[in-house]
Each structure stands twice: as structure tokens, then as C-alpha cells.
Design an enzyme around this catalytic site. Sequence first.
Site, PDB file in Angstrom:
ATOM      1  N   LYS A 120       0.814  -1.227   0.000  1.00 22.15           N
ATOM      2  CA  LYS A 120       0.000   0.000   0.000  1.00 22.15           C
ATOM      3  C   LYS A 120       0.845   1.274   0.000  1.00 22.15           C
ATOM      4  CE  LYS A 120      -4.188  -1.956   1.964  1.00 22.15           C
ATOM      5  NZ  LYS A 120      -5.243  -1.805   2.978  1.00 22.15           N
ATOM      6  N   ASP A 173      -9.919   2.752   2.701  1.00 22.31           N
ATOM      7  CA  ASP A 173     -10.020   1.903   3.893  1.00 22.31           C
ATOM      8  C   ASP A 173     -10.831   2.555   5.014  1.00 22.31           C
ATOM      9  OD1 ASP A 173      -8.646  -0.269   2.897  1.00 22.31           O
ATOM     10  OD2 ASP A 173      -6.702   0.421   3.605  1.00 22.31           O
TER      11      ASP A 173
END
Length: 276
Positions: A67, A104
Site C-alpha cells: 500500500k 479503507d
Amino acid sequence: MQTAQFAVFGHPIGHSLSPQIHRAFAQQFGIALEYRTIDATPAEFAGAVERFFADGGRGANVTLPHKAAAFALAEQRSAAATRAGSANVLTPLTGGGLAAHNTDGDGMLRDITERHSVDLRGHTALLLGAGGAAHGVAWSLLDAGVETLTIVNRSPESADVLADAIGDPARAHTRYWEDLADIGSYDLIVNATSAGVLGVSLQLPFSLVGARALCYDLSYGAAAGSFLAWAKTAGARYAFDGLGMLVETAADAFELWHGQRPDTAPVYRALRQRAA
Ligand code: ATR
């Protein structure tokens, strides 16, 4: 014409539910797409992403451990990706280059507040962990109106880095992992450590769990088992894993790529039934 290509990059990635979720969303709209998993080591990641988009890839999800690398690759970054310093979605820009997004935090909040109908305003929150996953959700917890955010990490330096980045000392502060038994109880406890994924059970005191506590593990399946079992034994009012978050974050990616908002409820229900 080639069917639109999508993928999720990770390492390992074999058990990812993302292909299933995106295919189910696509069916809701009659959209034709191919969605596959691409296993790339950290050394291979940048090259694999470049090849995927050069070959016409239309969008990628990115998961552990890439990420931060995905964020670094991009020419444009959303506000959520910038504050987290990491990205879970990449989209190609017209004219070349990539845009990075991080869905997220929003995904976790929608799972908690909409699917599970819990209003986080006024909650005292404890965030366990200060790595990539914790960075992805910390600001969203504050956006949701938690009264305080206490960040506790095994290595205290990383907790301090996160608290400093948030820069709201009246609400967000750190405590030591060794002091967990002495820091009282919380209304919301979020497990953002990778302990469960690594097969390690956290040894947490039951005293952390307040009377109306919601305990939430960002991971799902076996990785969340030990934390959720602890939460239930400690008397938590709610104990949720991150399966709903996964479906919600996928819905955000789907909307970015296809401009349509999928219905997450049936997809979540089917995955939950299969998991049971
Ligand atoms: P992720 O992207 O999943 O957050 P990460 O950035 O490597 O992965 O962060 C892992 C987090 O889990 C860190 O906060 C880590 O604590 P350290 O910073 O001290 O390493 C935490 N973690 C992993 N295993 C742990 C364990 N057994 N006990 C407590 N914390 C753990």
C-alpha cells in the site's frame, strides 16, 4: 474489443476475495470485466503495476504489503491517501500516470455506522497498532466524531509518528503497550495490528472493554478469530471482523472505476454465509 481488465496486487494474494466481490458487483449492472489476482513481491511490484496498466489495465486494488509503494508510485493522490501515506486503489490518468486513492477508512466507517448501525460520536476509541492499516483508519475515526483516540503500539515510536501526523493533541494521543492494563476502558477498540494475520494472539487485558464497547478487527476470517474471541469473553457489546469493511472498500473502488454504486448488502451476506 478486449474485456476491461482489473486486478488486485498483493503478496501473498491467492486467497483474496476481491475478484469474487468485483464480479458480483459487475453482475448487478451487466458490466463485463475480468478481475484477477497478481502476486508480486515488493521487488516486483512497481514493474508489475507498470506492465498491467501499459497492457490496458483499467484499475487495480492494492493490498499487503504494497500500500505504501502504491502511494509512492502515483502522480496524483486523494486527500485520504495523502494523510494515510498509503493507497489501496490505483486508477490510470488520461495522458499517463496513476492516481492513488485510499478507501479503507471510509469503508470501515460505513461498515460500522451503516451496516451495523453504531454511531461512533462521543466514543472513547483505542487504536491498537500504528502501521499501514492503522494509518488508513485513524483519521476516519476522528471524522466519525470519536471523543478521544488513544493510539497504542508495541513500538511506541510508530504510535508517536501517527499521533504527530494527526496533530490534534486534545483528541489523539499515545499510551504505552506495557500500560494497557492501567489505561482504563474504551467504547471502541480497533485492532489494526497484523498479529492475527501472522498467527499470533494478542494478550490483552479484559479491563479495556467498556460497558457499551464495540470491538472491531480490520482483518477477517481466521486472522480476526483470536481478537473477537477475547472481545466476547470480555463482554463487549459488539464484536465485528473486517469482512464488511472489505466489501465497502471494494464498492468505493468499483464506483471510482465504473461510475456506479453497487449494492453491498447481498454481496456481504453471501460472503458471510460462505464463511459460516
Ligand atoms: P499493516 O499494513 O497490516 O498495518 P504493518 O504496517 O507492518 O502492517 O504494521 C503492523 C502493525 O501490527 C504494527 O503496528 C505492529 O507493531 P510494531 O510497529 O511494534 O511492529 C503490529 N504488530 C504486529 N505483530 C504484533 C504483535 N505480535 N503484537 C503487537 N503488535 C503487533
